[in-house]
Design a protein around this motif. Structure first.
Motif, PDB file in Angstrom:
ATOM      1  N   THR A 163     -23.182  -3.410  64.950  1.00 20.59           N
ATOM      2  CA  THR A 163     -23.099  -1.629  64.570  1.00 20.59           C
ATOM      3  C   THR A 163     -22.282  -0.365  64.813  1.00 20.59           C
ATOM      4  OG1 THR A 163     -24.595  -1.468  66.277  1.00 20.59           O
ATOM      5  CG2 THR A 163     -25.771  -1.561  64.049  1.00 20.59           C
ATOM      6  N   SER A 164     -21.401  -1.540  65.620  1.00 19.56           N
ATOM      7  CA  SER A 164     -20.961  -0.064  66.259  1.00 19.56           C
ATOM      8  C   SER A 164     -19.033  -1.029  65.478  1.00 19.56           C
ATOM      9  CB  SER A 164     -19.981  -0.503  67.927  1.00 19.56           C
ATOM     10  OG  SER A 164     -21.842  -0.189  68.517  1.00 19.56           O
ATOM     11  N   ALA A 165     -19.077  -2.570  64.737  1.00 22.41           N
ATOM     12  CA  ALA A 165     -17.863  -2.584  64.229  1.00 22.41           C
ATOM     13  C   ALA A 165     -17.868  -2.164  62.970  1.00 22.41           C
ATOM     14  CB  ALA A 165     -18.056  -4.019  64.163  1.00 22.41           C
ATOM     15  N   SER A 166     -19.122  -1.551  62.074  1.00 20.70           N
ATOM     16  CA  SER A 166     -19.167  -1.026  60.983  1.00 20.70           C
ATOM     17  C   SER A 166     -18.806   0.227  61.022  1.00 20.70           C
ATOM     18  CB  SER A 166     -20.179  -0.906  60.836  1.00 20.70           C
ATOM     19  OG  SER A 166     -21.114  -0.247  59.599  1.00 20.70           O
ATOM     20  N   ALA A 167     -19.006   0.956  61.847  1.00 18.11           N
ATOM     21  CA  ALA A 167     -18.284   2.320  62.348  1.00 18.11           C
ATOM     22  C   ALA A 167     -17.370   2.586  62.736  1.00 18.11           C
ATOM     23  CB  ALA A 167     -19.922   2.998  63.301  1.00 18.11           C
ATOM     24  N   LEU A 168     -17.186   1.869  63.198  1.00 20.41           N
ATOM     25  CA  LEU A 168     -15.802   1.621  63.941  1.00 20.41           C
ATOM     26  C   LEU A 168     -14.547   1.070  62.518  1.00 20.41           C
ATOM     27  CD1 LEU A 168     -15.215   0.373  67.619  1.00 20.41           C
ATOM     28  CD2 LEU A 168     -14.879   2.480  66.824  1.00 20.41           C
ATOM     29  N   ALA A 169     -14.677   0.167  61.982  1.00 26.22           N
ATOM     30  CA  ALA A 169     -13.839   0.320  60.893  1.00 26.22           C
ATOM     31  C   ALA A 169     -13.580   1.190  59.726  1.00 26.22           C
ATOM     32  CB  ALA A 169     -14.414  -1.205  60.483  1.00 26.22           C
ATOM     33  N   TRP A 170     -15.104   1.875  59.044  1.00 25.86           N
ATOM     34  CA  TRP A 170     -14.796   3.131  58.559  1.00 25.86           C
ATOM     35  C   TRP A 170     -14.154   4.527  58.724  1.00 25.86           C
ATOM     36  CZ3 TRP A 170     -15.836   2.795  53.510  1.00 25.86           C
ATOM     37  CH2 TRP A 170     -16.404   1.227  53.474  1.00 25.86           C
ATOM     38  N   ALA A 171     -14.171   4.032  60.636  1.00 26.33           N
ATOM     39  CA  ALA A 171     -13.648   5.602  60.988  1.00 26.33           C
ATOM     40  C   ALA A 171     -12.523   5.062  60.640  1.00 26.33           C
ATOM     41  CB  ALA A 171     -14.139   5.904  62.791  1.00 26.33           C
ATOM     42  N   LEU A 172     -11.727   4.032  61.260  1.00 28.73           N
ATOM     43  CA  LEU A 172     -10.662   3.917  61.755  1.00 28.73           C
ATOM     44  C   LEU A 172      -9.807   4.431  59.965  1.00 28.73           C
ATOM     45  CD1 LEU A 172     -10.008   0.963  63.452  1.00 28.73           C
ATOM     46  CD2 LEU A 172      -8.858   3.302  63.636  1.00 28.73           C
ATOM     47  N   TYR A 173     -10.460   3.185  59.049  1.00 22.86           N
ATOM     48  CA  TYR A 173     -10.077   3.649  57.559  1.00 22.86           C
ATOM     49  C   TYR A 173     -10.062   4.900  56.865  1.00 22.86           C
ATOM     50  CZ  TYR A 173     -10.845   4.219  52.289  1.00 22.86           C
ATOM     51  OH  TYR A 173     -10.516   5.555  50.850  1.00 22.86           O
ATOM     52  N   LEU A 174     -10.882   6.394  57.036  1.00 23.18           N
ATOM     53  CA  LEU A 174     -11.392   7.466  57.110  1.00 23.18           C
ATOM     54  C   LEU A 174      -9.978   8.645  57.725  1.00 23.18           C
ATOM     55  CD1 LEU A 174     -15.010   8.233  57.510  1.00 23.18           C
ATOM     56  CD2 LEU A 174     -14.224   7.747  54.582  1.00 23.18           C
ATOM     57  N   LEU A 175      -9.709   7.974  58.758  1.00 24.35           N
ATOM     58  CA  LEU A 175      -8.554   8.701  59.201  1.00 24.35           C
ATOM     59  C   LEU A 175      -7.224   8.452  58.998  1.00 24.35           C
ATOM     60  CD1 LEU A 175      -9.857   8.719  63.110  1.00 24.35           C
ATOM     61  CD2 LEU A 175      -9.468  10.593  62.142  1.00 24.35           C
ATOM     62  N   ALA A 176      -7.114   6.900  58.557  1.00 25.74           N
ATOM     63  CA  ALA A 176      -5.780   6.556  57.991  1.00 25.74           C
ATOM     64  C   ALA A 176      -5.194   6.895  56.693  1.00 25.74           C
ATOM     65  CB  ALA A 176      -6.041   5.181  57.510  1.00 25.74           C
ATOM     66  N   ALA A 177      -6.699   7.531  56.016  1.00 29.88           N
ATOM     67  CA  ALA A 177      -6.984   8.079  54.464  1.00 29.88           C
ATOM     68  C   ALA A 177      -6.658  10.009  54.445  1.00 29.88           C
ATOM     69  CB  ALA A 177      -7.792   7.829  53.676  1.00 29.88           C
ATOM     70  N   THR A 178      -6.611  10.174  55.588  1.00 34.25           N
ATOM     71  CA  THR A 178      -6.158  11.379  56.320  1.00 34.25           C
ATOM     72  C   THR A 178      -5.620  11.783  56.710  1.00 34.25           C
ATOM     73  OG1 THR A 178      -8.695  11.647  57.835  1.00 34.25           O
ATOM     74  CG2 THR A 178      -8.690  12.500  55.003  1.00 34.25           C
ATOM     75  N   PRO A 179      -4.017  11.685  57.222  1.00 37.00           N
ATOM     76  CA  PRO A 179      -3.417  11.664  58.643  1.00 37.00           C
ATOM     77  C   PRO A 179      -3.226  12.678  59.227  1.00 37.00           C
ATOM     78  CG  PRO A 179      -2.359  11.204  56.513  1.00 37.00           C
ATOM     79  CD  PRO A 179      -3.659  11.794  55.947  1.00 37.00           C
ATOM     80  N   GLU A 180      -3.139  13.773  58.685  1.00 37.79           N
ATOM     81  CA  GLU A 180      -3.708  15.551  59.162  1.00 37.79           C
ATOM     82  C   GLU A 180      -4.900  14.919  60.158  1.00 37.79           C
ATOM     83  OE1 GLU A 180      -3.390  18.895  57.129  1.00 37.79           O
ATOM     84  OE2 GLU A 180      -1.973  18.577  56.375  1.00 37.79           O
ATOM     85  N   ARG A 181      -6.090  14.408  59.865  1.00 35.50           N
ATOM     86  CA  ARG A 181      -6.957  14.366  61.305  1.00 35.50           C
ATOM     87  C   ARG A 181      -7.124  13.891  62.172  1.00 35.50           C
ATOM     88  NH1 ARG A 181     -10.566  15.651  55.938  1.00 35.50           N
ATOM     89  NH2 ARG A 181     -10.758  17.521  55.624  1.00 35.50           N
ATOM     90  N   GLN A 182      -6.045  12.394  61.542  1.00 34.49           N
ATOM     91  CA  GLN A 182      -5.786  10.790  62.278  1.00 34.49           C
ATOM     92  C   GLN A 182      -4.885  11.886  63.518  1.00 34.49           C
ATOM     93  OE1 GLN A 182      -3.773   7.008  62.276  1.00 34.49           O
ATOM     94  NE2 GLN A 182      -3.481   8.074  60.533  1.00 34.49           N
ATOM     95  N   ALA A 183      -3.586  12.927  63.732  1.00 35.20           N
ATOM     96  CA  ALA A 183      -2.921  13.186  64.021  1.00 35.20           C
ATOM     97  C   ALA A 183      -4.018  13.848  65.157  1.00 35.20           C
ATOM     98  CB  ALA A 183      -1.717  14.516  63.426  1.00 35.20           C
ATOM     99  N   ARG A 184      -4.496  14.463  64.779  1.00 38.73           N
ATOM    100  CA  ARG A 184      -5.600  15.712  65.930  1.00 38.73           C
ATOM    101  C   ARG A 184      -6.411  14.773  67.071  1.00 38.73           C
ATOM    102  NH1 ARG A 184      -9.813  20.121  63.396  1.00 38.73           N
ATOM    103  NH2 ARG A 184      -9.837  19.886  65.684  1.00 38.73           N
TER     104      ARG A 184
END
Length: 468
Positions: free
Chosen positions: A268-289
């Motif tokens: 379950t943790s792996a699933s959530a981490l992978a999707w979180a990293l994808y969502l941040l990769a797709a939104t660079p400004e949030r990734q910077a925060r």
């Protein structure tokens, strides 16, 4: 940014077509109307189920009368080869006894003690990914690696490189793809004297995993007897005594519990981490925060300073909302019920779907949008109290929920403090349900060092990514 989800099927299809879709993937088999319906019934000659999106019904089943809606016996049979009679599938007095032995190990003071092992695993993951700078990486595999490393370090005080831990991890990857969370065979009301037919590869992988876990449990039992065991989660749980019965977990019972700890704490943790990293990769400004919070945390990493990862925690919450690792939970009625003016018979499968609740059009503003800022809004926090179930709710809430909410932000902050991730906007991942919500063809992200020239181009975060 509009987060990807599978295309919902039309509201009206034939039963054979629906069953084919359901067998392939339960998420894409769902009709579009379920994202705005409060309740929906499914009736077939051998099966009756009821999907409940009404927050009041969800509260009834999980919080007000959980004893009247036990875990589905059919779902238990579907997961029995790996989980045996673990706390995830048992009911009644057996489940209550198991929780009395397990819950103390996950109290907040115990989580503080687990923090150094979590931090070591996060730093090890950062090192592995830094060595692949400039490459496109399948991030679900990497998320699985770090999540499994955290589980083994906190449970048995061994890293993922340990020979038994490594073998469990690789066997589980085979099991994960072979065993869906829900399947038709698990839901069909076959007579109890008939055996459930599990695929051969599922049974083989489950036997291998349980045998390896048995080795770890036997080694720990010997160390406890010799007085040389470390004070980790396994030691605490194996030495815990039920205050009501004086009972402790025996070796066979402990194998069942470790199997669900690994499944729930790793998959379950792996699933959530992978999707979180994808969502941040797709939104660079949030990734910077998140990166800024990560760098500040890295300067003084401590359990107390996890509280400063506020935006990172909101990102992880939002990833759990959009991609709840366990998309559906199944309970069973033990008597006749009346839901929203409809009679519900005894033995009906009650489906509670975080997948639909978290994206429900009548509960959330912009439900398909990745917007971690919503968690600072009063409206979202009110909705979350009744329609946010990434860890279930009530007496059967996941005992590792607090563990996960430390692990997720810690890993994200540690990775992003030094690394940048970029997504391929022409290859949007499509979520499907295996044991947890994963991407149909994986999630490929490009990695570079944060202090190097970034390959990431600024993106319009309000524009949806292109479909595959």
């Amino acid at each position: 940014m509009r987060a990807p989800k599978p295309p919902a099927r039309p509201d009206r299809v034939s039963l054979p077509h629906y069953l084919r879709l359901f067998r392939a993937d339960i998420l894409s088999a769902q009709p579009a109307r379920l994202y705005r319906a409060w309740m929906a019934e499914f009736r077939a000659p051998l099966l009756r189920s009821c999907l409940c999106n009404d927050p009041d019904l969800v509260d009834l089943v999980l919080n007000r009368r959980p004893q009247d809606f036990p875990k589905s016996a059919r779902l238990r049979e579907g997961l029995a080869p790996l989980l045996g009679r673990s706390v995830f599938v048992t009911n009644g007095a057996e489940w209550a006894r198991q929780r009395r032995l397990i819950d103390p190990a996950f109290e907040r003071g115990r989580l503080r003690e687990a923090f150094p092992a979590m931090l070591d695993a996060a730093r090890a993951a950062r090192g592995r990914l830094a060595a692949r700078a400039g490459e496109w990486v399948e991030i679900e595999q990497e998320a699985s690696h770090v999540a499994a490393d955290i589980i083994f370090r906190t449970l048995f005080s061994i890293p993922i490189e340990h020979h038994v831990a490594s073998r469990v991890f690789h066997e589980f990857r085979a099991y994960q793809r072979a065993q869906p969370l829900l399947n038709l065979a698990a839901l069909l009301p076959l007579p109890r004297f008939l055996p459930r037919l599990h695929p051969r590869r599922v049974r083989r992988a489950a036997r291998a995993i349980r045998s390896l876990i048995g080795e770890l449990v036997a080694e720990r039992a010997a160390a406890l007897a010799a007085g040389t065991a470390p004070p980790d989660l396994a030691s605490r749980i194996m030495t815990a005594t039920d205050p009501e019965t004086g009972h402790r977990f025996g070796p066979a019972e402990m194998v069942d519990q470790v199997a669900i700890f690994f499944l729930a704490g790793h998959e379950t943790s792996a699933s959530a981490l992978a999707w979180a990293l994808y969502l941040l990769a797709a939104t660079p400004e949030r990734q910077a925060r998140v990166a800024a919070e990560g760098r500040a945390f890295a300067a003084a990493p401590s359990f107390a300073n996890l509280a400063r990862l506020g935006f990172t925690r909101d990102v992880f919450r939002e990833a759990l909302r959009l991609y709840p690792p366990v998309p559906m939970m199944v309970r069973e009625t033990t008597r006749r019920e009346r839901f929203r003016g409809r009679d519900i018979g005894r033995g009906t499968q009650i489906v509670l779907s975080p997948w639909h609740l978290h994206r429900h059009e009548r509960l959330w503003d912009d439900p398909d949008d990745f917007r971690p800022e919503r968690w600072q809004e009063a409206a979202a926090r009110r909705t979350a109290r009744s329609a946010y179930l990434p860890f279930s709710s009530g007496p059967r809430v996941c005992p590792g929920a607090g563990f996960a909410m430390i692990e997720g932000p810690l890993v994200l902050a540690t990775l992003l403090a030094d690394l940048r991730f970029s997504a391929d906007s022409g290859a949007e991942p499509v979520p499907v349900a295996h044991l947890t919500v994963r991407a149909r063809d994986g999630i490929r992200l490009r990695i570079c060092h944060r202090d190097a020239t970034s390959p990431i181009q600024p993106a319009d975060e309000t524009k949806p990514l292109r479909n595959q």
